[in-house]
Design an enzyme around this catalytic site. Structure first.
Site, PDB file in Angstrom:
ATOM      1  N   LYS A 269       0.832  -1.207   0.000  1.00  0.00           N
ATOM      2  CA  LYS A 269       0.000   0.000   0.000  1.00  0.00           C
ATOM      3  C   LYS A 269       0.868   1.259   0.000  1.00  0.00           C
ATOM      4  CE  LYS A 269      -3.895  -2.356   2.182  1.00  0.00           C
ATOM      5  NZ  LYS A 269      -4.723  -2.614   3.374  1.00  0.00           N
TER       6      LYS A 269
ATOM      7  N   ASP B  61     -10.891   3.195   4.169  1.00  0.00           N
ATOM      8  CA  ASP B  61     -11.225   1.770   4.101  1.00  0.00           C
ATOM      9  C   ASP B  61     -12.743   1.561   4.030  1.00  0.00           C
ATOM     10  OD1 ASP B  61      -9.256  -0.222   4.025  1.00  0.00           O
ATOM     11  OD2 ASP B  61      -8.670   0.130   6.111  1.00  0.00           O
TER      12      ASP B  61
ATOM     13  N   GLN C  17      -4.495  -1.300   9.583  1.00  0.00           N
ATOM     14  CA  GLN C  17      -4.458  -2.641   8.994  1.00  0.00           C
ATOM     15  C   GLN C  17      -5.059  -3.656   9.970  1.00  0.00           C
ATOM     16  OE1 GLN C  17      -3.619  -3.198   5.834  1.00  0.00           O
ATOM     17  NE2 GLN C  17      -3.975  -5.391   5.981  1.00  0.00           N
TER      18      GLN C  17
HETATM   19  N1  GUN Z   1      -6.959  -6.597   6.227  1.00  0.00           N
HETATM   20  C1  GUN Z   1      -7.304  -7.336   5.146  1.00  0.00           C
HETATM   21  N2  GUN Z   1      -7.846  -6.534   4.191  1.00  0.00           N
HETATM   22  C2  GUN Z   1      -7.825  -5.285   4.680  1.00  0.00           C
HETATM   23  C3  GUN Z   1      -8.252  -4.018   4.161  1.00  0.00           C
HETATM   24  O1  GUN Z   1      -8.765  -3.881   3.033  1.00  0.00           O
HETATM   25  N3  GUN Z   1      -8.040  -2.957   4.975  1.00  0.00           N
HETATM   26  C4  GUN Z   1      -7.520  -3.074   6.217  1.00  0.00           C
HETATM   27  N4  GUN Z   1      -7.383  -1.974   6.944  1.00  0.00           N
HETATM   28  N5  GUN Z   1      -7.127  -4.216   6.728  1.00  0.00           N
HETATM   29  C5  GUN Z   1      -7.275  -5.318   5.960  1.00  0.00           C
END
Ligand code: GUN
Length: 279
Positions: free
Chosen positions: A51, A118, A95
């Protein structure tokens, strides 16, 4: 059979985002994303690195907050509050999963919903249900973009979503419902899964269990989207038995190179949108 090529669509979207970021910078706004990682989960570390690298590539400023797994809920929330008040930060991403002593809901609710790129904050979950959130969750949003790109009609289609998690399954079913599809959301307690999947015009699996979806479980001509990511002997594998299922599918996502790259593109898109909103 046509491959739903998330890798190439993601690349195209990232190029467009990069141009828009350049334009925004000329107006004095540098889009900023704060990415928070608690602990040392190897998969989470990998995702977070992907990311932040994707941000760099399009010119989005990213701040990485790596915190030890022992951090308290209150300490984590105080960092979020600081980021909420930082005008350089347009997006805040925590995350998931978090260590068990931290309540995920409390942490997500602490994020300013206007920076919730998100789309996990209850405000965005609620407005998603009504059809007009500030941010759509990145994974289902990326899948909707794939449908749009490949002109896959959703109206009136029978869609089966397998996996009812908050990150993909539940928001996916809301977005498809809003697009006038008839959605059936299946999960671990669903009886006779095959009965359901074999009637689907579109099948989306977001479970994380290799070989869950086999050839005899899908209808001829079905559209298949595989959101699963598992590792078998070091090889990344989805939920779908690609070899068998691709012989019956009209469209299918590969793993890797399908949904994963789209998730990241949509995160960049949401961050750019938030920066534009902040003007
Ligand atoms: N863990 C797995 N997928 C995601 C996501 O799209 N965003 C976040 N913040 N954590 C995750």
């Amino acid at each position: 059979m046509v491959l739903l090529d998330g890798k190439s669509l993601s690349k195209k979207m990232r190029e467009e985002i990069k141009k828009e970021v350049e334009g925004l910078k000329k107006q004095g706004v540098i889009p900023g994303l704060a990415v928070m990682l608690v602990g040392e989960n190897p998969a989470s570390q990998l995702y977070v690195n992907m990311k932040t690298k994707a941000c760099e590539d399009v010119g989005i400023y990213s701040i990485n907050h790596r915190m030890p797994k022992e951090i308290s809920e209150d300490e984590l929330i105080s960092v979020i509050k600081m980021l909420n008040n930082n005008p350089m930060v347009h997006g805040i991403l925590v995350q998931l999963p978090l260590p068990p002593h931290i309540r995920e809901e409390r942490v997500i609710e602490a994020i300013d919903y206007k920076k919730d790129v998100d789309g996990f904050h209850p405000y965005n979950v609620g407005t998603l249900s009504r059809g007009n959130p500030m941010f759509y969750p990145c994974t289902p949003f990326g899948i909707m973009k794939l449908f749009e790109e490949y002109k896959i009609e959703l109206k009136g289609k029978d869609v089966v979503v397998v996996g009812a998690g908050n990150i993909t399954g539940k928001p996916m079913s809301a977005m498809l419902t809003n697009a006038d599809a008839t959605v059936q959301l299946c999960h671990i307690h669903t009886k006779n899964l095959k009965d359901k999947t074999s009637k689907a015009d579109i099948l989306i699996s977001a479970v994380g269990k290799p070989h869950l979806i086999t050839q005899e479980m899908v209808k001829e001509g079905c559209v298949v989207v595989d959101v699963g990511i598992s590792k078998i002997n070091g090889k990344v594998t989805g939920d779908v038995d690609f070899e068998g299922v691709s012989q019956k599918a009209s469209y299918i996502t590969p793993v890797p190179g399908g949904v994963g790259p789209m998730t990241i593109a949509m995160l960049l898109y949401n961050t750019l949108k938030s920066a534009i909103n902040s003007k």
